[in-house]
Motif scaffolding. Structure first.
Motif, PDB file in Angstrom:
ATOM      1  N   GLY A 196      -5.381   7.737  13.801  1.00 50.41           N
ATOM      2  CA  GLY A 196      -3.867   7.812  14.150  1.00 50.41           C
ATOM      3  C   GLY A 196      -3.738   6.489  15.295  1.00 50.41           C
ATOM      4  O   GLY A 196      -2.642   6.705  16.120  1.00 50.41           O
ATOM      5  N   LYS A 197      -4.655   5.722  15.512  1.00 51.63           N
ATOM      6  CA  LYS A 197      -4.594   4.699  16.772  1.00 51.63           C
ATOM      7  C   LYS A 197      -4.752   3.389  16.068  1.00 51.63           C
ATOM      8  O   LYS A 197      -5.537   3.033  14.878  1.00 51.63           O
ATOM      9  CB  LYS A 197      -5.638   5.069  17.565  1.00 51.63           C
ATOM     10  N   GLU A 198      -4.285   2.229  16.654  1.00 50.85           N
ATOM     11  CA  GLU A 198      -4.540   1.036  16.136  1.00 50.85           C
ATOM     12  C   GLU A 198      -5.938   0.572  16.272  1.00 50.85           C
ATOM     13  O   GLU A 198      -6.618   0.952  17.014  1.00 50.85           O
ATOM     14  CB  GLU A 198      -3.768  -0.085  17.103  1.00 50.85           C
ATOM     15  N   GLY A 199      -6.394  -0.008  15.084  1.00 47.22           N
ATOM     16  CA  GLY A 199      -7.948  -0.374  15.184  1.00 47.22           C
ATOM     17  C   GLY A 199      -8.752   0.518  14.500  1.00 47.22           C
ATOM     18  O   GLY A 199      -9.989   0.537  14.454  1.00 47.22           O
ATOM     19  N   CYS A 200      -8.066   1.855  14.190  1.00 40.92           N
ATOM     20  CA  CYS A 200      -8.827   3.038  13.741  1.00 40.92           C
ATOM     21  C   CYS A 200      -8.484   3.235  12.225  1.00 40.92           C
ATOM     22  O   CYS A 200      -7.669   2.696  11.788  1.00 40.92           O
ATOM     23  CB  CYS A 200      -8.735   4.265  14.460  1.00 40.92           C
ATOM     24  N   GLY A 201      -9.536   4.074  11.621  1.00 44.62           N
ATOM     25  CA  GLY A 201      -8.749   4.472  10.342  1.00 44.62           C
ATOM     26  C   GLY A 201     -10.208   4.915   9.558  1.00 44.62           C
ATOM     27  O   GLY A 201     -11.553   4.363   9.556  1.00 44.62           O
ATOM     28  N   VAL A 202      -9.849   5.815   8.628  1.00 45.63           N
ATOM     29  CA  VAL A 202     -11.072   6.181   7.619  1.00 45.63           C
ATOM     30  C   VAL A 202     -10.484   5.433   6.228  1.00 45.63           C
ATOM     31  O   VAL A 202      -9.391   5.822   5.820  1.00 45.63           O
ATOM     32  CB  VAL A 202     -10.991   7.509   7.335  1.00 45.63           C
ATOM     33  N   ASN A 203     -11.370   4.327   5.799  1.00 45.95           N
ATOM     34  CA  ASN A 203     -10.772   3.482   4.710  1.00 45.95           C
ATOM     35  C   ASN A 203     -11.508   3.436   3.571  1.00 45.95           C
ATOM     36  O   ASN A 203     -12.521   2.551   3.411  1.00 45.95           O
ATOM     37  CB  ASN A 203     -10.633   2.174   5.593  1.00 45.95           C
ATOM     38  N   PRO A 204     -11.106   3.977   2.274  1.00 42.27           N
ATOM     39  CA  PRO A 204     -11.739   3.812   1.072  1.00 42.27           C
ATOM     40  C   PRO A 204     -11.474   2.548   0.566  1.00 42.27           C
ATOM     41  O   PRO A 204     -10.139   2.290   0.651  1.00 42.27           O
ATOM     42  CB  PRO A 204     -11.145   5.059   0.276  1.00 42.27           C
ATOM     43  N   ILE A 205     -12.286   1.745  -0.167  1.00 46.77           N
ATOM     44  CA  ILE A 205     -12.146   0.528  -0.579  1.00 46.77           C
ATOM     45  C   ILE A 205     -12.034   0.354  -2.120  1.00 46.77           C
ATOM     46  O   ILE A 205     -13.078   1.083  -2.755  1.00 46.77           O
ATOM     47  CB  ILE A 205     -12.896  -0.453  -0.204  1.00 46.77           C
ATOM     48  N   ALA A 206     -10.955   0.193  -2.778  1.00 42.09           N
ATOM     49  CA  ALA A 206     -10.650   0.200  -4.100  1.00 42.09           C
ATOM     50  C   ALA A 206     -11.277  -0.960  -4.858  1.00 42.09           C
ATOM     51  O   ALA A 206     -11.163  -1.953  -4.431  1.00 42.09           O
ATOM     52  CB  ALA A 206      -8.952   0.304  -4.648  1.00 42.09           C
ATOM     53  N   GLY A 207     -11.962  -0.710  -6.034  1.00 45.62           N
ATOM     54  CA  GLY A 207     -12.660  -1.645  -6.608  1.00 45.62           C
ATOM     55  C   GLY A 207     -11.793  -2.664  -7.581  1.00 45.62           C
ATOM     56  O   GLY A 207     -11.899  -3.408  -8.058  1.00 45.62           O
ATOM     57  N   ILE A 208     -10.531  -1.882  -7.980  1.00 48.51           N
ATOM     58  CA  ILE A 208      -9.891  -2.513  -8.989  1.00 48.51           C
ATOM     59  C   ILE A 208      -8.507  -2.683  -8.568  1.00 48.51           C
ATOM     60  O   ILE A 208      -7.987  -1.766  -7.625  1.00 48.51           O
ATOM     61  CB  ILE A 208      -9.839  -1.782 -10.420  1.00 48.51           C
ATOM     62  N   ASN A 209      -7.643  -3.688  -8.693  1.00 50.27           N
ATOM     63  CA  ASN A 209      -6.402  -4.053  -8.221  1.00 50.27           C
ATOM     64  C   ASN A 209      -5.518  -3.035  -7.875  1.00 50.27           C
ATOM     65  O   ASN A 209      -4.865  -3.107  -6.594  1.00 50.27           O
ATOM     66  CB  ASN A 209      -5.797  -5.335  -8.749  1.00 50.27           C
ATOM     67  N   ASN A 210      -5.167  -2.250  -8.729  1.00 46.44           N
ATOM     68  CA  ASN A 210      -4.059  -1.394  -8.553  1.00 46.44           C
ATOM     69  C   ASN A 210      -4.370   0.191  -8.860  1.00 46.44           C
ATOM     70  O   ASN A 210      -3.738   0.983  -9.343  1.00 46.44           O
ATOM     71  CB  ASN A 210      -2.669  -1.673  -9.328  1.00 46.44           C
ATOM     72  N   LEU A 211      -5.673   0.475  -8.215  1.00 48.57           N
ATOM     73  CA  LEU A 211      -6.020   1.727  -8.262  1.00 48.57           C
ATOM     74  C   LEU A 211      -5.157   2.495  -7.564  1.00 48.57           C
ATOM     75  O   LEU A 211      -5.077   3.797  -8.010  1.00 48.57           O
ATOM     76  CB  LEU A 211      -7.595   1.677  -7.975  1.00 48.57           C
ATOM     77  N   GLN A 212      -5.272   2.212  -6.157  1.00 52.96           N
ATOM     78  CA  GLN A 212      -4.317   2.947  -5.414  1.00 52.96           C
ATOM     79  C   GLN A 212      -2.657   3.235  -5.945  1.00 52.96           C
ATOM     80  O   GLN A 212      -2.147   4.311  -6.209  1.00 52.96           O
ATOM     81  CB  GLN A 212      -4.170   2.326  -4.076  1.00 52.96           C
ATOM     82  N   GLY A 213      -2.330   2.149  -6.617  1.00 50.66           N
ATOM     83  CA  GLY A 213      -0.993   2.110  -7.119  1.00 50.66           C
ATOM     84  C   GLY A 213      -0.776   3.014  -8.297  1.00 50.66           C
ATOM     85  O   GLY A 213       0.143   3.635  -8.499  1.00 50.66           O
ATOM     86  N   SER A 214      -1.862   3.032  -8.968  1.00 51.40           N
ATOM     87  CA  SER A 214      -2.010   3.851 -10.303  1.00 51.40           C
ATOM     88  C   SER A 214      -1.841   5.223 -10.049  1.00 51.40           C
ATOM     89  O   SER A 214      -1.246   6.090 -10.536  1.00 51.40           O
ATOM     90  CB  SER A 214      -3.097   3.704 -11.015  1.00 51.40           C
ATOM     91  N   PHE A 215      -2.641   5.651  -8.902  1.00 45.89           N
ATOM     92  CA  PHE A 215      -2.578   7.328  -8.420  1.00 45.89           C
ATOM     93  C   PHE A 215      -1.109   7.462  -7.967  1.00 45.89           C
ATOM     94  O   PHE A 215      -0.661   8.640  -8.060  1.00 45.89           O
ATOM     95  CB  PHE A 215      -3.610   7.681  -7.588  1.00 45.89           C
ATOM     96  N   ASP A 216      -0.498   6.469  -6.908  1.00 44.11           N
ATOM     97  CA  ASP A 216       0.844   6.615  -6.579  1.00 44.11           C
ATOM     98  C   ASP A 216       1.802   6.549  -7.648  1.00 44.11           C
ATOM     99  O   ASP A 216       2.804   7.371  -7.466  1.00 44.11           O
ATOM    100  CB  ASP A 216       0.927   5.079  -5.879  1.00 44.11           C
ATOM    101  N   MET A 217       1.537   6.301  -8.901  1.00 45.69           N
ATOM    102  CA  MET A 217       2.527   6.392 -10.024  1.00 45.69           C
ATOM    103  C   MET A 217       2.370   7.826 -10.676  1.00 45.69           C
ATOM    104  O   MET A 217       2.843   7.942 -11.686  1.00 45.69           O
ATOM    105  CB  MET A 217       2.460   5.313 -10.802  1.00 45.69           C
ATOM    106  N   GLY A 218       1.745   8.415 -10.375  1.00 46.49           N
ATOM    107  CA  GLY A 218       1.313   9.674 -11.114  1.00 46.49           C
ATOM    108  C   GLY A 218       0.313   9.794 -12.264  1.00 46.49           C
ATOM    109  O   GLY A 218       0.634  10.881 -13.212  1.00 46.49           O
ATOM    110  N   CYS A 219      -0.436   8.878 -12.409  1.00 45.69           N
ATOM    111  CA  CYS A 219      -1.202   8.642 -13.748  1.00 45.69           C
ATOM    112  C   CYS A 219      -2.518   9.780 -13.390  1.00 45.69           C
ATOM    113  O   CYS A 219      -3.580   9.404 -13.250  1.00 45.69           O
ATOM    114  CB  CYS A 219      -1.836   7.270 -13.873  1.00 45.69           C
ATOM    115  N   ALA A 220      -2.241  11.071 -13.208  1.00 42.62           N
ATOM    116  CA  ALA A 220      -3.136  12.030 -13.061  1.00 42.62           C
ATOM    117  C   ALA A 220      -2.611  13.348 -13.855  1.00 42.62           C
ATOM    118  O   ALA A 220      -1.356  13.351 -13.666  1.00 42.62           O
ATOM    119  CB  ALA A 220      -3.601  12.483 -11.472  1.00 42.62           C
TER     120      ALA A 220
END
Length: 656
Positions: free
Chosen positions: A303-327
């Protein structure tokens, strides 16, 4: 000839580029100097994306197995009539993490609204789902907590178990830049990777013990009473930390107590810190992600600038695909399909009730021979699914939707071609939640439809038309149903290099880093279970990726330069390789490139030896390098392989 701005669609970094377009062909690619993520850089894959787009391996006509090439109308009619024969529980949709948000939203809507099934999922990307589950349970925020733009602002940067210079090279470059500018870059891994060599501190842990290492760091912080204990469930977390075998941490993990103390002290003293780990097919388990997250929550680095727990997706729209409810259990924006309010919202918008049965992932259905699966629709997938070849052949109906040919097409009864991403509009959400617009750059080279339009045509054939006139219409519907996307529109995105969600109507600038209303510690699900070497199987085998063999090479083999590099490696190691330490090579009695047999309890495989100082004595490393060479070996250990970066298999290595 013109230069058109766009977004690279290889990995989850989402770099900005310009494509040199001549008519319907792409002649070259150039980096965008003003893009906030890539800052004028492209990786070896991104520099050659024009070669992929120029490939002759396109699907250019609809195809029905019994009839040959047909019209879209006939192919769609065949698909609809075939799917209509089966119950919703017998139908499944396999979405692609490379499809745009609009395409995946339309597919999710088709599955649930038209064919009444919750059996929709993505390729085996359990690592990203694990990450999203942990972050959502801890903060209510199902995405990267930090921002790639903030990497250079972090005093301490930790890379956990991934060679980020290979998987997401531009992010690796950014980490290297930060380290050269004064940030403390620490890599914790079981293998000496390129990013480990670039780090100021490399902590080499035994394979499969990363979770315990992060817990030990947290244990040390808590014991010194340095931690932030205000987060919810602290008392339960403290009891869990009491189970960490700190007194024997070197024996258990190979990491010295002094190294644990070093990381703990630097993490606490830093004003800002961020951690990065792989989240895709080679991601981490839920419990390991929870240990990483909990450490950062305890250290007060959320919750602070410069901080974060950051998973890195290997495929271009992996995050977006979960965002779109593909589960099976999700609607858009991580809204649970079991949540009555969310479900009712979608039913009101779409005018029909949604299915109520518990869906399963496609991999669950394919791997279970007793599952009811009868009909499967696959979208733009790598050859990896071919490991279920026998089950695919037994299915009464398989349909494939894609722009390029691959081995999956051979299993399909109906094939439906679609445009490439430069032939239509679409948005892609990168690993840091940045939703970016990739506008159409040229007319389709062939008479093929955009996927969102094809899905609409299939729905119309079932008399439930979606009535989309453009991809922008699809995004407007996404925004109306998804709180995190509420303020996103094509008009907004056309003025920016993307916007990071949550983006509301009152906050059109989006959210660079997460500031959760409440932070909770996330308790692990399982006890420690590190794999041990035995006298019969004295080496711990790790699995990973190779530089020029990326995601089964379905895409990379359609390019020239990366394929040339891959072939050059094949010249040296035509059967693939297993990397071992010089001491172990001497003990086994082999030299570099000598053939060996890698034997585990359930399976064995042949490979060639690569002698390398990058692996510690007593360990071995095999990259996903040659599909035919290791597929059967990995299938026997699919339960372990699903652990991603932590997958560890005891083996012995025999001189052939």
């Amino acid at each position: 000839m013109s230069y058109m701005p766009g977004v690279c669609t290889f990995c989850g970094t989402g770099c900005g580029h310009y494509l040199k377009v001549d008519g319907t062909s792409v002649q070259g690619v150039f980096p965008s100097r003003v893009h906030p993520v890539s800052k004028g850089r492209l990786c070896v894959r991104g520099w050659n994306i024009h070669e992929l787009l120029s490939t002759q391996e396109r699907i250019i006509r609809p195809y029905v197995k019994d009839s040959g090439q047909v019209s879209y109308k006939d192919a769609i009619a065949k698909l609809v009539s075939a799917l209509s024969l089966y119950k919703p529980e017998e139908i499944a949709f396999y979405a692609s993490p490379r499809s745009s948000n609009e395409d995946n939203f339309a597919l999710m809507k088709l599955a649930r609204l038209v064919f009444k099934t919750n059996n929709i999922s993505l390729q085996a990307e359990s690592g990203h789902r694990n990450s999203l589950d942990v972050l959502y349970n801890g903060t209510g925020f199902a995405g990267m907590l930090g921002s790639l733009e903030d990497i250079r602002k972090a005093e301490v940067l930790i890379v956990a178990g991934m060679d980020i210079t290979t998987q997401n090279p531009i992010i690796g470059s950014e980490l290297h830049y930060a380290a050269r500018s004064g940030s403390l870059l620490i890599t914790i891994d079981s293998r000496m990777t390129k990013i480990a060599k670039l780090s100021k501190k490399f902590i080499n842990c035994k394979p499969g013990t990363m979770r315990m290492v992060f817990d030990a760091i947290a244990y040390y912080i808590d014991k010194q009473q340095w931690g932030d204990t205000k987060s919810a469930h602290y008392e339960e977390y403290k009891k869990y930390l009491a189970t960490v075998p700190f007194d024997s941490i070197e024996k258990e993990t190979g990491v010295l107590p002094a190294e644990v103390a070093f990381v703990a002290e630097r993490l606490i003293k830093a004003k800002s810190a961020a951690v990065f780990f792989s989240s895709g097919i080679s991601g981490l388990s839920y419990d390991t992600v929870a240990s990483i997250y909990n450490l950062f929550a305890l250290a007060g680095k959320i919750g602070k600038e410069g901080c974060g727990v950051n998973p890195i997706a290997g495929i271009n729209n992996l995050q977006g695909s979960f965002d779109m409810g593909c589960a099976p259990d999700l609607l858009t924006g991580y809204q649970s399909i079991d949540d009555a309010t969310s479900k009712k919202k979608f039913e009101k918008k779409w005018g029909q009730e949604l299915p109520t049965f518990k869906g399963k992932t496609v991999e669950q259905l394919l791997s279970d021979s007793s599952s009811p699966l009868k009909a499967l629709v696959i979208v733009d997938h790598d050859d990896g699914i071919v490991k279920y070849a026998d089950r695919l052949k037994s299915l009464p109906f398989v349909a494939y939707i894609g722009a390029f040919t691959n081995k999956v097409v051979d299993f399909a009864h109906v094939v439906l071609p679609i445009t490439t991403y430069i032939e239509t509009d679409g948005t892609f959400t990168n690993t840091e939640r940045r939703v970016q617009l990739a506008s159409q750059k040229c007319a389709p080279a062939f008479d093929v439809m955009p996927m969102w339009k094809l899905i609409d045509a299939i729905a119309e054939a079932k008399s439930i038309p979606f009535n989309y006139k453009s991809a922008s219409d699809v995004m407007d519907e996404i925004a109306s149903l998804t709180p995190a996307y509420e303020g996103i529109s094509y008009t907004l995105l056309s003025k920016k290099h993307g916007v990071q969600w949550p983006c509301t109507k009152k906050n059109h600038d989006g959210t660079k880093y997460c500031v959760p209303e409440k932070v909770s510690f996330v308790l692990p699900h399982k006890p420690y279970a590190a794999v041990q070497a035995t006298q019969e199987y004295p080496y711990l085998l790790m699995l990973g990726k190779a530089q020029h063999y990326w995601h089964q090479n379905n895409i990379m083999h359609k390019t020239f330069i990366p394929l040339r590099e891959y072939n050059a490696t094949l010249l040296l190691y035509p059967d693939g390789y297993v990397a071992i330490a010089p001491e172990d090579a001497k003990q086994i009695g082999v030299r570099d490139r000598w053939p060996v047999k890698v034997v585990a309890e359930k399976a064995s495989m042949k490979a060639m030896v690569m002698i390398s100082d990058d692996v510690a004595p007593g360990t071995a490393y095999v990259p996903y390098f040659i599909r035919e060479g290791i597929a059967s070996f990995l299938l026997a250990y699919s339960d372990i392989v699903s652990q991603g970066e932590e997958a560890t298999i005891p083996v012995r290595i025999e001189k052939v």
